[in-house]
Design an enzyme around this catalytic site. Structure first.
Site, PDB file in Angstrom:
ATOM      1  N   ASP A  22      -1.046 -17.671  65.194  1.00  0.00           N
ATOM      2  CA  ASP A  22       0.230 -17.345  65.840  1.00  0.00           C
ATOM      3  C   ASP A  22       0.091 -17.597  67.334  1.00  0.00           C
ATOM      4  OD1 ASP A  22       1.655 -16.630  63.494  1.00  0.00           O
ATOM      5  OD2 ASP A  22       0.530 -14.761  63.413  1.00  0.00           O
ATOM      6  N   LYS A  44      -3.332 -20.998  58.701  1.00  0.00           N
ATOM      7  CA  LYS A  44      -1.897 -20.748  58.533  1.00  0.00           C
ATOM      8  C   LYS A  44      -1.167 -21.149  59.813  1.00  0.00           C
ATOM      9  CE  LYS A  44       0.371 -16.668  58.447  1.00  0.00           C
ATOM     10  NZ  LYS A  44       1.641 -16.826  59.176  1.00  0.00           N
ATOM     11  N   ASP A  71       3.772 -21.676  57.168  1.00  0.00           N
ATOM     12  CA  ASP A  71       4.535 -20.425  56.975  1.00  0.00           C
ATOM     13  C   ASP A  71       5.814 -20.475  57.800  1.00  0.00           C
ATOM     14  OD1 ASP A  71       5.250 -17.839  56.319  1.00  0.00           O
ATOM     15  OD2 ASP A  71       3.811 -16.892  57.683  1.00  0.00           O
ATOM     16  N   LEU A  72       6.841 -21.152  57.251  1.00  0.00           N
ATOM     17  CA  LEU A  72       8.112 -21.272  57.989  1.00  0.00           C
ATOM     18  C   LEU A  72       9.193 -20.372  57.399  1.00  0.00           C
ATOM     19  CD1 LEU A  72       8.248 -25.121  58.684  1.00  0.00           C
ATOM     20  CD2 LEU A  72       7.248 -23.294  60.066  1.00  0.00           C
ATOM     21  N   LYS A  73       8.929 -19.770  56.257  1.00  0.00           N
ATOM     22  CA  LYS A  73       9.879 -18.831  55.625  1.00  0.00           C
ATOM     23  C   LYS A  73      11.293 -19.393  55.635  1.00  0.00           C
ATOM     24  CE  LYS A  73       7.131 -14.789  56.891  1.00  0.00           C
ATOM     25  NZ  LYS A  73       6.254 -15.358  57.921  1.00  0.00           N
ATOM     26  N   ASP A  76      18.105 -20.745  53.929  1.00  0.00           N
ATOM     27  CA  ASP A  76      19.337 -21.430  54.335  1.00  0.00           C
ATOM     28  C   ASP A  76      20.088 -21.798  53.061  1.00  0.00           C
ATOM     29  OD1 ASP A  76      21.251 -23.007  55.816  1.00  0.00           O
ATOM     30  OD2 ASP A  76      19.723 -23.320  57.358  1.00  0.00           O
ATOM     31  N   ILE A  77      21.134 -22.588  53.171  1.00  0.00           N
ATOM     32  CA  ILE A  77      21.830 -22.998  51.957  1.00  0.00           C
ATOM     33  C   ILE A  77      20.907 -23.940  51.163  1.00  0.00           C
ATOM     34  CG2 ILE A  77      24.148 -22.705  52.924  1.00  0.00           C
ATOM     35  CD1 ILE A  77      24.232 -25.784  53.276  1.00  0.00           C
ATOM     36  N   ASN A  79      21.061 -26.903  49.879  1.00  0.00           N
ATOM     37  CA  ASN A  79      20.938 -28.306  50.288  1.00  0.00           C
ATOM     38  C   ASN A  79      20.046 -28.457  51.516  1.00  0.00           C
ATOM     39  OD1 ASN A  79      21.735 -31.160  50.126  1.00  0.00           O
ATOM     40  ND2 ASN A  79      22.765 -30.731  52.072  1.00  0.00           N
ATOM     41  N   THR A 135       6.300  -7.631  55.657  1.00  0.00           N
ATOM     42  CA  THR A 135       5.403  -6.471  55.736  1.00  0.00           C
ATOM     43  C   THR A 135       5.717  -5.599  56.954  1.00  0.00           C
ATOM     44  OG1 THR A 135       3.834  -8.092  56.583  1.00  0.00           O
ATOM     45  CG2 THR A 135       3.402  -7.224  54.409  1.00  0.00           C
ATOM     46  N   ARG A 185      -5.443  -5.178  57.977  1.00  0.00           N
ATOM     47  CA  ARG A 185      -6.091  -4.590  59.156  1.00  0.00           C
ATOM     48  C   ARG A 185      -7.450  -4.021  58.767  1.00  0.00           C
ATOM     49  NH1 ARG A 185      -2.683  -7.097  60.987  1.00  0.00           N
ATOM     50  NH2 ARG A 185      -1.229  -6.659  62.673  1.00  0.00           N
ATOM     51  N   GLY A 214      -4.628 -12.046  60.726  1.00  0.00           N
ATOM     52  CA  GLY A 214      -4.178 -12.405  62.071  1.00  0.00           C
ATOM     53  C   GLY A 214      -4.869 -11.575  63.118  1.00  0.00           C
ATOM     54  N   ARG A 215      -4.073 -10.706  63.758  1.00  0.00           N
ATOM     55  CA  ARG A 215      -4.558 -10.027  64.955  1.00  0.00           C
ATOM     56  C   ARG A 215      -5.757  -9.114  64.746  1.00  0.00           C
ATOM     57  NH1 ARG A 215       1.446  -8.222  66.378  1.00  0.00           N
ATOM     58  NH2 ARG A 215       1.459  -8.372  64.114  1.00  0.00           N
TER      59      ARG A 215
HETATM   60  O1  C5P Z   1      -1.414 -10.546  63.195  1.00  0.00           O
HETATM   61  P1  C5P Z   1      -0.973 -10.170  61.823  1.00  0.00           P
HETATM   62  O2  C5P Z   1      -2.112  -9.939  60.865  1.00  0.00           O
HETATM   63  O3  C5P Z   1       0.030  -9.064  61.809  1.00  0.00           O
HETATM   64  O4  C5P Z   1      -0.241 -11.494  61.300  1.00  0.00           O
HETATM   65  C1  C5P Z   1       0.367 -11.554  60.046  1.00  0.00           C
HETATM   66  C2  C5P Z   1       0.843 -12.951  59.805  1.00  0.00           C
HETATM   67  O5  C5P Z   1       1.421 -12.998  58.505  1.00  0.00           O
HETATM   68  C3  C5P Z   1       1.901 -13.445  60.771  1.00  0.00           C
HETATM   69  O6  C5P Z   1       1.668 -14.837  60.962  1.00  0.00           O
HETATM   70  C4  C5P Z   1       3.209 -13.229  60.040  1.00  0.00           C
HETATM   71  O7  C5P Z   1       4.185 -14.195  60.381  1.00  0.00           O
HETATM   72  C5  C5P Z   1       2.779 -13.410  58.586  1.00  0.00           C
HETATM   73  N1  C5P Z   1       3.574 -12.688  57.580  1.00  0.00           N
HETATM   74  C6  C5P Z   1       3.745 -11.310  57.593  1.00  0.00           C
HETATM   75  N2  C5P Z   1       4.510 -10.702  56.618  1.00  0.00           N
HETATM   76  C7  C5P Z   1       5.060 -11.417  55.654  1.00  0.00           C
HETATM   77  C8  C5P Z   1       4.868 -12.802  55.613  1.00  0.00           C
HETATM   78  C9  C5P Z   1       4.103 -13.399  56.595  1.00  0.00           C
HETATM   79  O8  C5P Z   1       3.216 -10.635  58.477  1.00  0.00           O
HETATM   80  N3  C5P Z   1       5.747 -10.808  54.679  1.00  0.00           N
END
Ligand code: C5P
Length: 234
Positions: A22, A44, A71-73, A76-77, A79, A135, A185, A214-215
């Protein structure tokens, strides 16, 4: 085992861990990914990095040897999702996310677009992952998750993205789907904006196929030590 000298990380663990990049700069993303590669087999690329660097971000991670999770989630419609997924399906990524909230027709359109895009360039068809509930959303009513899982199944997705606490339900309703869990975490680590966090050990024990990290690693004082702790706990 990882082929990076000096590290003894089982390959099965590396391939179960996706590093959430990120970041808004591809050079920095390459640096972080390179540093943490001994522990992570999947990179990711999220919205922020894709907005900053587009397909170059994916090429950069492929060049480093990562499997890529985009991970672009999409939401949209049908099409628009179909046409976007067709473009993204040609990039050689292994996973692409969609919001299950977009409904069965939207998900089907995305799955179809991915297959067509991959087919056109002879690439492997990416797995469509449906995000059930973010989440960060601690307020979603309890009936939402099972409904979104059913929508993902009916929409032809190959996997689900969900909080660790929903893994049991996903195993019951969609046993063949790949289960991807963000919001991870290490014990004692800051949860930031994640309201349904779990430890790597909990997610792994409850059946997560892929843990998004991630973090808890990238923002740690010592990211390499944190990555090693994640691997040790799964
Ligand atoms: O830093 P952290 O562990 O919170 O990052 C979580 C990653 O997972 C982020 O890139 C976030 O966009 C992605 N994510 C999420 N919850 C979801 C789907 C994806 O946190 N339901």
């Amino acid at each position: 085992m990882s082929d990076v000298p000096g590290f003894d990380v089982p390959e099965s663990a590396r391939q179960r861990l996706a590093l959430a990049l990120d970041l808004d700069d591809v050079v920095e993303a390459q640096r972080v990914a390179g540093q943490l590669q001994p522990w992570f087999g999947v990179a990711k690329v999220g919205l922020e990095l894709f907005c900053a660097a587009g397909p170059d971000a994916i090429a950069a991670m492929h060049d480093l040897g990562f499997r890529v999770f985009l991970d672009l989630k999409l939401f949209d419609i049908p099409n628009t999702v179909y046409r976007s997924a067709r473009v993204l399906g040609a990039l050689g990524v292994e996973f692409l996310t969609f919001h299950s909230r977009g409904g069965q027709d939207m998900l089907r359109a995305g799955v179809e677009g991915l297959a067509e895009g991959a087919d056109g360039v002879g690439a492997q068809t990416p797995t469509a992952l449906a995000v059930t509930v973010l989440t960060s959303d601690g307020d979603a009513p309890s009936h939402i998750v099972p409904n979104r899982i059913r929508t993902a199944v009916e929409g032809g997705c190959g996997g689900l993205v969900m909080a660790a606490e929903d893994l049991d339900m996903a195993s019951q309703l969609a046993p063949r789907m790949k289960k991807v869990v963000p919001g991870i975490r290490l014990p004692g680590s800051d949860t930031h904006d994640q309201s349904r966090a779990a430890t790597p050990a909990e997610a792994a024990a409850n059946g997560a196929d892929l843990l998004v990290i991630g973090r808890t690693v990238t923002a740690a004082d010592d990211p390499e030590a944190a990555a090693a702790a994640v691997v040790a706990s799964i």
